[in-house]
Design a protein around this motif. Structure first.
Motif, PDB file in Angstrom:
ATOM      1  N   ILE A   1       0.835  -1.207   0.000  1.00 44.55           N
ATOM      2  CA  ILE A   1       0.000   0.000   0.000  1.00 44.55           C
ATOM      3  C   ILE A   1       0.868   1.254   0.000  1.00 44.55           C
ATOM      4  CG2 ILE A   1      -1.553   1.360   1.462  1.00 44.55           C
ATOM      5  CD1 ILE A   1      -3.020  -1.244   2.067  1.00 44.55           C
ATOM      6  N   ASN A   2       1.967   1.228   0.749  1.00 42.85           N
ATOM      7  CA  ASN A   2       2.894   2.367   0.723  1.00 42.85           C
ATOM      8  C   ASN A   2       3.369   2.655  -0.697  1.00 42.85           C
ATOM      9  OD1 ASN A   2       2.729   2.644   3.480  1.00 42.85           O
ATOM     10  ND2 ASN A   2       4.616   1.518   3.921  1.00 42.85           N
ATOM     11  N   THR A   3       3.696   1.571  -1.428  1.00 46.15           N
ATOM     12  CA  THR A   3       4.189   1.741  -2.800  1.00 46.15           C
ATOM     13  C   THR A   3       3.084   2.249  -3.716  1.00 46.15           C
ATOM     14  OG1 THR A   3       5.706  -0.106  -2.392  1.00 46.15           O
ATOM     15  CG2 THR A   3       5.470   0.624  -4.661  1.00 46.15           C
ATOM     16  N   LEU A   4       1.874   1.721  -3.572  1.00 46.51           N
ATOM     17  CA  LEU A   4       0.743   2.212  -4.374  1.00 46.51           C
ATOM     18  C   LEU A   4       0.545   3.712  -4.195  1.00 46.51           C
ATOM     19  CD1 LEU A   4      -1.956  -0.560  -3.759  1.00 46.51           C
ATOM     20  CD2 LEU A   4      -0.921   0.005  -5.963  1.00 46.51           C
ATOM     21  N   LEU A   5       0.606   4.169  -2.962  1.00 46.89           N
ATOM     22  CA  LEU A   5       0.376   5.596  -2.699  1.00 46.89           C
ATOM     23  C   LEU A   5       1.519   6.454  -3.243  1.00 46.89           C
ATOM     24  CD1 LEU A   5      -1.144   5.387   0.899  1.00 46.89           C
ATOM     25  CD2 LEU A   5      -2.339   5.762  -1.272  1.00 46.89           C
ATOM     26  N   LYS A   6       2.719   5.925  -3.224  1.00 49.27           N
ATOM     27  CA  LYS A   6       3.843   6.653  -3.825  1.00 49.27           C
ATOM     28  C   LYS A   6       3.693   6.717  -5.345  1.00 49.27           C
ATOM     29  CE  LYS A   6       7.176   5.538  -0.172  1.00 49.27           C
ATOM     30  NZ  LYS A   6       8.369   4.723   0.191  1.00 49.27           N
ATOM     31  N   HIS A  30      -6.270  -1.711   6.373  1.00 48.59           N
ATOM     32  CA  HIS A  30      -5.338  -1.354   5.301  1.00 48.59           C
ATOM     33  C   HIS A  30      -6.068  -0.819   4.075  1.00 48.59           C
ATOM     34  CE1 HIS A  30      -1.952  -3.941   7.160  1.00 48.59           C
ATOM     35  NE2 HIS A  30      -1.661  -2.661   7.304  1.00 48.59           N
ATOM     36  N   LEU A  31      -7.248  -1.357   3.780  1.00 50.99           N
ATOM     37  CA  LEU A  31      -8.021  -0.832   2.658  1.00 50.99           C
ATOM     38  C   LEU A  31      -8.474   0.598   2.938  1.00 50.99           C
ATOM     39  CD1 LEU A  31     -10.140  -3.980   1.715  1.00 50.99           C
ATOM     40  CD2 LEU A  31      -8.216  -3.011   0.447  1.00 50.99           C
ATOM     41  N   ARG A  32      -8.846   0.863   4.189  1.00 53.54           N
ATOM     42  CA  ARG A  32      -9.217   2.239   4.549  1.00 53.54           C
ATOM     43  C   ARG A  32      -8.027   3.179   4.358  1.00 53.54           C
ATOM     44  NH1 ARG A  32     -10.390   1.633   9.620  1.00 53.54           N
ATOM     45  NH2 ARG A  32     -12.664   1.602   9.562  1.00 53.54           N
ATOM     46  N   ARG A  33      -6.875   2.749   4.792  1.00 49.30           N
ATOM     47  CA  ARG A  33      -5.676   3.583   4.645  1.00 49.30           C
ATOM     48  C   ARG A  33      -5.360   3.839   3.168  1.00 49.30           C
ATOM     49  NH1 ARG A  33      -0.217   2.093   4.331  1.00 49.30           N
ATOM     50  NH2 ARG A  33       1.155   3.862   4.703  1.00 49.30           N
ATOM     51  N   LEU A  34      -5.545   2.833   2.342  1.00 46.92           N
ATOM     52  CA  LEU A  34      -5.303   2.994   0.903  1.00 46.92           C
ATOM     53  C   LEU A  34      -6.232   4.042   0.309  1.00 46.92           C
ATOM     54  CD1 LEU A  34      -4.181   2.177  -1.891  1.00 46.92           C
ATOM     55  CD2 LEU A  34      -5.857   0.311  -1.901  1.00 46.92           C
ATOM     56  N   ILE A  35      -7.527   3.900   0.517  1.00 45.82           N
ATOM     57  CA  ILE A  35      -8.494   4.812  -0.103  1.00 45.82           C
ATOM     58  C   ILE A  35      -8.349   6.228   0.446  1.00 45.82           C
ATOM     59  CG2 ILE A  35     -10.929   5.243  -0.554  1.00 45.82           C
ATOM     60  CD1 ILE A  35      -9.672   2.765  -1.970  1.00 45.82           C
ATOM     61  N   ASN A  36      -8.151   6.355   1.749  1.00 43.84           N
ATOM     62  CA  ASN A  36      -7.931   7.695   2.319  1.00 43.84           C
ATOM     63  C   ASN A  36      -6.668   8.327   1.751  1.00 43.84           C
ATOM     64  OD1 ASN A  36     -10.231   7.748   3.896  1.00 43.84           O
ATOM     65  ND2 ASN A  36      -9.229   6.901   5.707  1.00 43.84           N
ATOM     66  N   GLY A  37      -5.636   7.505   1.528  1.00 46.53           N
ATOM     67  CA  GLY A  37      -4.398   8.007   0.948  1.00 46.53           C
ATOM     68  C   GLY A  37      -4.591   8.501  -0.473  1.00 46.53           C
ATOM     69  N   HIS A  63      -4.938  13.363  -2.390  1.00 42.47           N
ATOM     70  CA  HIS A  63      -4.497  14.069  -3.602  1.00 42.47           C
ATOM     71  C   HIS A  63      -5.604  14.149  -4.655  1.00 42.47           C
ATOM     72  CE1 HIS A  63      -0.367  13.842  -2.112  1.00 42.47           C
ATOM     73  NE2 HIS A  63      -0.558  12.549  -1.893  1.00 42.47           N
ATOM     74  N   ALA A  64      -6.842  13.814  -4.293  1.00 44.76           N
ATOM     75  CA  ALA A  64      -7.899  13.760  -5.302  1.00 44.76           C
ATOM     76  C   ALA A  64      -9.241  14.125  -4.688  1.00 44.76           C
ATOM     77  CB  ALA A  64      -7.966  12.356  -5.909  1.00 44.76           C
ATOM     78  N   GLU A  65     -10.225  14.331  -5.571  1.00 45.70           N
ATOM     79  CA  GLU A  65     -11.595  14.601  -5.145  1.00 45.70           C
ATOM     80  C   GLU A  65     -12.528  13.574  -5.779  1.00 45.70           C
ATOM     81  OE1 GLU A  65     -12.501  18.540  -6.388  1.00 45.70           O
ATOM     82  OE2 GLU A  65     -10.888  19.474  -5.208  1.00 45.70           O
ATOM     83  N   ARG A  66     -13.684  13.401  -5.173  1.00 39.08           N
ATOM     84  CA  ARG A  66     -14.708  12.529  -5.744  1.00 39.08           C
ATOM     85  C   ARG A  66     -15.544  13.318  -6.750  1.00 39.08           C
ATOM     86  NH1 ARG A  66     -13.689  10.748  -0.707  1.00 39.08           N
ATOM     87  NH2 ARG A  66     -13.940   8.515  -0.210  1.00 39.08           N
ATOM     88  N   ALA A  67     -15.854  12.683  -7.881  1.00 40.86           N
ATOM     89  CA  ALA A  67     -16.766  13.299  -8.839  1.00 40.86           C
ATOM     90  C   ALA A  67     -18.178  13.297  -8.257  1.00 40.86           C
ATOM     91  CB  ALA A  67     -16.740  12.529 -10.160  1.00 40.86           C
ATOM     92  N   GLU A  68     -19.049  14.074  -8.850  1.00 38.88           N
ATOM     93  CA  GLU A  68     -20.417  14.193  -8.316  1.00 38.88           C
ATOM     94  C   GLU A  68     -21.141  12.847  -8.348  1.00 38.88           C
ATOM     95  OE1 GLU A  68     -24.495  16.751  -9.149  1.00 38.88           O
ATOM     96  OE2 GLU A  68     -22.604  17.384 -10.065  1.00 38.88           O
ATOM     97  N   PHE A 123     -17.953   0.492   2.323  1.00 42.28           N
ATOM     98  CA  PHE A 123     -19.200   1.244   2.161  1.00 42.28           C
ATOM     99  C   PHE A 123     -19.040   2.655   2.738  1.00 42.28           C
ATOM    100  CE2 PHE A 123     -23.347   2.740   3.561  1.00 42.28           C
ATOM    101  CZ  PHE A 123     -24.139   2.511   2.453  1.00 42.28           C
ATOM    102  N   ASP A 124     -18.445   2.750   3.914  1.00 35.41           N
ATOM    103  CA  ASP A 124     -18.234   4.055   4.556  1.00 35.41           C
ATOM    104  C   ASP A 124     -17.319   4.952   3.721  1.00 35.41           C
ATOM    105  OD1 ASP A 124     -19.827   3.173   6.629  1.00 35.41           O
ATOM    106  OD2 ASP A 124     -18.152   2.683   7.966  1.00 35.41           O
ATOM    107  N   LEU A 125     -16.466   4.334   2.902  1.00 39.71           N
ATOM    108  CA  LEU A 125     -15.550   5.090   2.042  1.00 39.71           C
ATOM    109  C   LEU A 125     -16.174   5.449   0.690  1.00 39.71           C
ATOM    110  CD1 LEU A 125     -12.350   3.008   2.827  1.00 39.71           C
ATOM    111  CD2 LEU A 125     -12.658   5.441   3.359  1.00 39.71           C
ATOM    112  N   GLY A 126     -17.426   5.021   0.460  1.00 39.17           N
ATOM    113  CA  GLY A 126     -18.119   5.408  -0.769  1.00 39.17           C
ATOM    114  C   GLY A 126     -18.369   4.289  -1.755  1.00 39.17           C
TER     115      GLY A 126
END
Length: 460
Positions: free
Chosen positions: A91-96, A128-135, A139-144, A166-169
């Motif tokens: 996950i660290n590498t994905l976010l980098k 870890h999935l929460r950390r990935l999506i929050n990461g 650097h990004a926004e959700r579309a409408e 689900f809580d992450l969208g």
């Protein structure tokens, strides 16, 4: 009835040849590395971002390659391990890697579609999935009207996984079912009872997911028509919102593939496979499923059906989607990105992937810059795959190759698979099972350089 079956068997014999599934054009084996470079890829990437980010947003595919065991039907890129300490560094590498892309853009990416694929995304812990999506969204926004989805393994998807995502969208989840017969499950090394699928489907709906999908496969080793019917009947008890009903792609020659645990004679014949599909399709139609493009079905309440009806259905490396974005970025080992003007694929070695990203290098190793001809052909193949028809301007000088394509389609016209007019081609109901063959008539690169070795699975 017997005459119709005989005619279908003849067509199956005639058209059952190796062919692409056309998640892209050109297909990967025909990418031209002579004109491709990292610099050219970045240039098309930035161009596409500037043209489309504010208007429609972008798509993001994240490949999570780890699985605890090898499923022998699977042709995806994966790493088999039971060591869950691999989760955090990956996950660290994905976010980098995501940061490397964001540095190229002059605005925050607006993400319209996000999909977690694998491998087994639910190999990763909910935390870890929460950390990935929050990461990602630092650097990004959700579309409408965003749509987030993930692939869940019924055996290890917990209620906690579903709740966190689900809580992450996330509102769409698909579960790999394949087949419920125990003999077939043993052959493909994927043992999961109906009760497991029933439970995760129920949890998903209780939590609030609006689209629950099941992935089924026909043509598996030791699979009979009765097995397929039984799987469909069990599926009808759960009524997923959408279904992928795939033909098993037997490609044991691919490196890293586990498709060697059974013999070719253990597989159903082409005629048996076609019968499995047609019988399954008929059973699904009885309860309200509509065929969507190739190998997909959906209820009228699902966004995939709505997209088909409104002409917005799209196809890319993630398969069929309910909306189109011009730019799709793939993160993780083996992921493929599409800037609309070019394709690029990440390295497949986990160690090389981590090394390149740590050195601040976008980890692509091959790609293709689309020519004007590529873009025209890509458009026609997309139209056929998503709408079963395509049109052109008879006066256009950009279609100098049209005569070659029409010549290749004449035999299919005689077989009543397509209807050809002055400015269009329509796929008939009879021709839908042969959509890959019809698209192959448009594949100029395939016909200019026929493969000397086996590249693709059989079309039927």
């Amino acid at each position: 009835m017997l005459k119709t079956l005989f005619q279908m068997c003849n067509l199956v014999h005639k058209y059952n040849i190796p062919g692409p599934r056309y998640t892209s054009y050109p297909t990967v084996p025909y990418w031209n590395m002579d004109t491709f470079s990292g610099k050219a890829w970045k240039s098309t990437l930035k161009k596409s971002f500037e043209e489309s980010n504010a208007k429609e947003g972008i798509s993001l595919y994240i490949h999570l390659p780890f699985c605890e065991q090898m499923c022998t039907f699977c042709g995806c890129h994966k790493r088999i391990t039971k060591r869950h300490e691999v989760e955090k560094p990956y996950i660290n590498t994905l976010l980098k890697e995501w940061s490397l892309y964001c540095e190229l853009f002059d605005a925050k990416p607006i993400i319209k579609e996000l999909h977690l694929g694998g491998g087994t995304p639910t190999f990763f812990s909910p935390e870890h999935l929460r950390r990935l999506i929050n990461g990602i969204f630092r650097h990004a926004e959700r579309a409408e009207n965003y749509e987030f989805s993930f692939e869940g393994h019924p055996n290890n998807t917990t209620r906690a996984h579903l709740q966190v995502l689900f809580d992450l969208g996330f509102r769409r989840v698909s579960y790999g079912v394949q087949d419920y017969n125990e003999t077939v499950q043993k052959a493909i090394h994927r043992i999961q009872p109906f009760e497991k699928v029933r439970d995760v489907t129920a949890w998903s709906r209780e939590i609030g997911y609006t689209s629950v999908g099941h992935d089924l496969i026909f043509g598996l080793p030791h699979q009979s028509l009765e097995h397929v019917k039984d799987t469909i009947l069990k599926t009808k008890l759960l009524m997923p919102d959408r279904l992928a009903f795939y033909s098993y792609a037997h490609v044991p020659w691919l490196k890293g593939n586990g498709q060697r645990g059974y013999l070719d004679e253990d597989l159903p014949t082409a005629e048996e496979k076609r019968n499995q599909y047609e019988s399954g399709k008929s059973l699904l139609a009885e309860v309200g499923y509509h065929e969507i493009g190739m190998d997909h079905f959906a209820l009228e309440s699902d966004s995939l059906y709505t997209a088909m009806e409104s002409g917005k259905l799209h196809r890319n490396f993630m398969g069929y989607t309910a909306s189109k974005t011009q730019l799709m970025i793939g993160l993780g080992v083996s992921s493929i990105s599409d800037s609309w003007y070019s394709f690029a694929q990440n390295v497949k070695s986990l160690e090389e992937y981590e090394h390149l990203v740590e050195n601040k290098i976008i980890p692509i190793y091959r790609g293709h810059i689309l020519t004007e001809e590529d873009q025209i052909i890509r458009g026609h193949i997309l139209n056929l795959m998503c709408r079963f028809e395509t049109h052109w301007d008879p006066e256009s000088k950009n279609l100098i190759f049209l005569e070659q394509i029409l010549t290749r389609l004449r035999e299919m016209e005689k077989d009543e698979l397509v209807e050809i007019s002055v400015n269009s081609i329509k796929v008939t109901e009879k021709g839908r099972p042969f959509i890959r063959n019809i698209c192959m008539a448009f594949d100029l690169l395939l016909h200019r350089k026929a493969p000397e070795t086996r590249l693709f699975s059989m079309t039927i």
